[in-house]
Design a protein around this motif. Structure first.
Motif, mmCIF file in Angstrom:
data_model
loop_
_atom_site.group_PDB
_atom_site.id
_atom_site.type_symbol
_atom_site.label_atom_id
_atom_site.label_comp_id
_atom_site.label_asym_id
_atom_site.label_seq_id
_atom_site.Cartn_x
_atom_site.Cartn_y
_atom_site.Cartn_z
ATOM 1 N N UNK A 100 20.396 7.709 4.560
ATOM 2 C CA UNK A 100 20.550 9.137 4.273
ATOM 3 C C UNK A 100 20.003 9.996 5.408
ATOM 4 N N UNK A 101 18.928 9.526 6.032
ATOM 5 C CA UNK A 101 18.403 10.135 7.265
ATOM 6 C C UNK A 101 18.335 9.022 8.308
ATOM 7 N N UNK A 102 19.340 8.902 9.162
ATOM 8 C CA UNK A 102 19.344 7.780 10.113
ATOM 9 C C UNK A 102 18.175 7.788 11.093
ATOM 10 N N UNK A 103 17.661 8.973 11.445
ATOM 11 C CA UNK A 103 16.555 9.056 12.405
ATOM 12 C C UNK A 103 15.484 10.010 11.881
ATOM 13 N N UNK A 104 14.721 9.600 10.877
ATOM 14 C CA UNK A 104 13.639 10.462 10.392
ATOM 15 C C UNK A 104 12.597 10.686 11.488
ATOM 16 N N UNK A 105 11.850 11.755 11.339
ATOM 17 C CA UNK A 105 10.764 11.989 12.287
ATOM 18 C C UNK A 105 9.694 10.928 12.166
ATOM 19 N N UNK A 106 9.101 10.803 10.991
ATOM 20 C CA UNK A 106 8.095 9.789 10.688
ATOM 21 C C UNK A 106 8.473 9.106 9.381
ATOM 22 N N UNK A 107 8.255 7.812 9.319
ATOM 23 C CA UNK A 107 8.411 7.071 8.073
ATOM 24 C C UNK A 107 7.042 6.508 7.736
ATOM 25 N N UNK A 108 6.395 7.112 6.758
ATOM 26 C CA UNK A 108 5.036 6.722 6.369
ATOM 27 C C UNK A 108 5.120 6.013 5.018
ATOM 28 N N UNK A 109 4.634 4.782 4.993
ATOM 29 C CA UNK A 109 4.745 3.951 3.794
ATOM 30 C C UNK A 109 3.370 3.746 3.157
ATOM 31 N N UNK A 110 3.383 3.515 1.854
ATOM 32 C CA UNK A 110 2.169 3.219 1.115
ATOM 33 C C UNK A 110 2.216 1.779 0.622
ATOM 34 N N UNK A 111 1.143 1.039 0.859
ATOM 35 C CA UNK A 111 1.008 -0.283 0.287
ATOM 36 C C UNK A 111 0.084 -0.256 -0.922
ATOM 37 N N UNK A 112 0.283 -1.201 -1.831
ATOM 38 C CA UNK A 112 -0.605 -1.381 -2.988
ATOM 39 C C UNK A 112 -0.731 -0.105 -3.818
ATOM 40 N N UNK A 113 0.389 0.594 -4.032
ATOM 41 C CA UNK A 113 0.339 1.868 -4.753
ATOM 42 C C UNK A 113 0.621 1.720 -6.245
ATOM 43 N N UNK A 114 0.776 0.494 -6.719
ATOM 44 C CA UNK A 114 0.846 0.194 -8.146
ATOM 45 C C UNK A 114 -0.231 -0.851 -8.420
ATOM 46 N N UNK A 115 -1.052 -0.621 -9.441
ATOM 47 C CA UNK A 115 -2.212 -1.481 -9.681
ATOM 48 C C UNK A 115 -1.806 -2.932 -9.911
ATOM 49 N N UNK A 116 -0.731 -3.169 -10.667
ATOM 50 C CA UNK A 116 -0.338 -4.543 -10.958
ATOM 51 C C UNK A 116 0.169 -5.261 -9.712
ATOM 52 N N UNK A 117 0.777 -4.521 -8.788
ATOM 53 C CA UNK A 117 1.205 -5.148 -7.535
ATOM 54 C C UNK A 117 -0.007 -5.514 -6.685
ATOM 55 N N UNK A 118 -1.012 -4.647 -6.646
ATOM 56 C CA UNK A 118 -2.237 -4.991 -5.926
ATOM 57 C C UNK A 118 -2.858 -6.252 -6.518
ATOM 58 N N UNK A 119 -2.891 -6.337 -7.839
ATOM 59 C CA UNK A 119 -3.510 -7.484 -8.505
ATOM 60 C C UNK A 119 -2.754 -8.780 -8.241
ATOM 61 N N UNK A 120 -1.415 -8.723 -8.217
ATOM 62 C CA UNK A 120 -0.659 -9.959 -8.020
ATOM 63 C C UNK A 120 -0.840 -10.514 -6.606
ATOM 64 N N UNK A 121 -1.280 -9.665 -5.683
ATOM 65 C CA UNK A 121 -1.582 -10.114 -4.330
ATOM 66 C C UNK A 121 -3.052 -10.402 -4.115
ATOM 67 N N UNK A 122 -3.839 -10.390 -5.208
ATOM 68 C CA UNK A 122 -5.254 -10.680 -5.096
ATOM 69 C C UNK A 122 -6.076 -9.546 -4.518
ATOM 70 N N UNK A 123 -5.558 -8.327 -4.599
ATOM 71 C CA UNK A 123 -6.257 -7.162 -4.036
ATOM 72 C C UNK A 123 -6.854 -6.300 -5.149
ATOM 73 N N UNK A 124 -7.925 -5.614 -4.801
ATOM 74 C CA UNK A 124 -8.518 -4.637 -5.710
ATOM 75 C C UNK A 124 -7.695 -3.353 -5.695
ATOM 76 N N UNK A 125 -7.826 -2.589 -6.759
ATOM 77 C CA UNK A 125 -7.214 -1.258 -6.789
ATOM 78 C C UNK A 125 -7.795 -0.424 -5.645
ATOM 79 N N UNK A 126 -6.948 0.103 -4.753
ATOM 80 C CA UNK A 126 -7.483 0.830 -3.595
ATOM 81 C C UNK A 126 -8.052 2.190 -3.981
ATOM 82 N N UNK A 127 -9.077 2.591 -3.245
ATOM 83 C CA UNK A 127 -9.658 3.924 -3.420
ATOM 84 C C UNK A 127 -8.962 4.965 -2.554
ATOM 85 N N UNK A 128 -8.199 4.493 -1.582
ATOM 86 C CA UNK A 128 -7.491 5.363 -0.644
ATOM 87 C C UNK A 128 -6.184 4.656 -0.306
#
Length: 285
Positions: free
Chosen positions: A69-97
């Motif tokens: 939809x935007x072939x050349x965005x300015x910045x593509x900023x992604x979030x990891x571990x932004x769902x608690x259950x996904x963090x848990x399935x990877x052995x990670x704690x719920x992030x504070x940031x």
């Protein structure tokens, strides 16, 4: 309004999607028109362009090649571990940031284009995600209460990951930036068509028709407004920047045995009210 970027006669063009048709919004003189240009033009430009649809030539949706939809965005900023259950399935704690990382535009592909499994890895994983597109320059230190006014719209995103490369370094960047691993589309849906922050929407991935991830965008640990507020403490968000908002539980690496995408598969990302993003999988030539 639902805008698409599509290719016709080798040229990227902007369209307005309605039902099974695309109204071609290219200007009368044939000059190219892009979603990025409309976002940069400011308030009212999207609606003004959509008014062209009344008299615009139309193409059946299945007859055109859809691009990101935007072939050349300015910045593509992604979030990891932004769902608690996904963090848990990877052995990670719920992030504070938020766990922020970047994607490059060369990873992006459109709806229907093949996701490429690279020669160097078989660990190709899927991640259903909501993408938020910034429509106005966000001032530094914007308040959370004002943040959503800077979002122009939303789209589906598949944050395809090459897992062994993602884990080769402390940062995830290399595993998230292989060419042909960023499906983005099929349409850009203006924010007024969705609940504030696109919250409360069912989000799902399906691999070869089997449901792999199923959640709700209200489960995001850092919703869109808070994410914008936090980013604005650090950097300037501009029209056409994209925020990719993280994936829920159910990804392939966390399964026993792991489920990796392979040539011949079809992966679908389905977000309520936003759209259905579908891509085949192919091996790198």
């Amino acid at each position: 309004m639902r805008f698409v970027t599509f290719e016709l006669a080798g040229q990227a063009r902007l369209g307005l999607m309605s039902g099974g048709e695309i109204a071609d919004l290219t200007g009368e003189a044939g000059e190219p028109l892009s979603l990025m240009a409309l976002l940069q033009a400011g308030e009212g430009a999207l609606a003004e362009a959509a008014n062209r649809a009344v008299t615009a030539p139309r193409h059946p949706l299945e007859s055109v090649k859809l691009l990101p939809v935007l072939p050349r965005p300015g910045k593509i900023i992604c979030l990891g571990l932004n769902y608690a259950e996904h963090a848990a399935e990877g052995g990670r704690e719920r992030p504070d940031y938020p766990n922020f990382f970047m994607r490059g535009a060369t990873t992006l592909i459109g709806h229907g284009a093949p996701v490429i499994r690279p020669r160097v890895s078989v660990q190709l994983d899927f991640e259903a995600e909501l993408a938020a597109v910034i429509g106005r320059r966000v001032p530094r230190h914007v308040a959370k209460t004002d943040a959503l006014s800077f979002v122009a719209g939303y789209a589906c995103f598949n944050d395809v990951s090459v897992r062994d490369y993602q884990r080769r370094t402390p940062q995830w960047t290399i595993g998230k930036n292989f060419d042909g691993t960023g499906p983005f589309g099929p349409a850009f849906v203006t924010a007024d068509e969705l609940p504030p922050g696109a919250s409360g929407l069912h989000i799902e991935s399906r691999l070869n028709g089997k449901v792999m991830q199923s959640a709700n965008t209200r489960d995001m640990l850092f919703p869109v407004d808070e994410t914008i507020m936090l980013l604005a403490q650090c950097l300037t968000l501009e029209p056409g920047d994209v925020l990719v908002m993280g994936t829920p539980a159910g990804v392939g690496f966390a399964r026993t045995p792991p489920v990796w995408m392979k040539a011949g598969d079809t992966i679908e990302i389905d977000i309520e009210g936003v759209g259905l993003l579908s891509n085949p999988v192919a091996d790198e030539a």
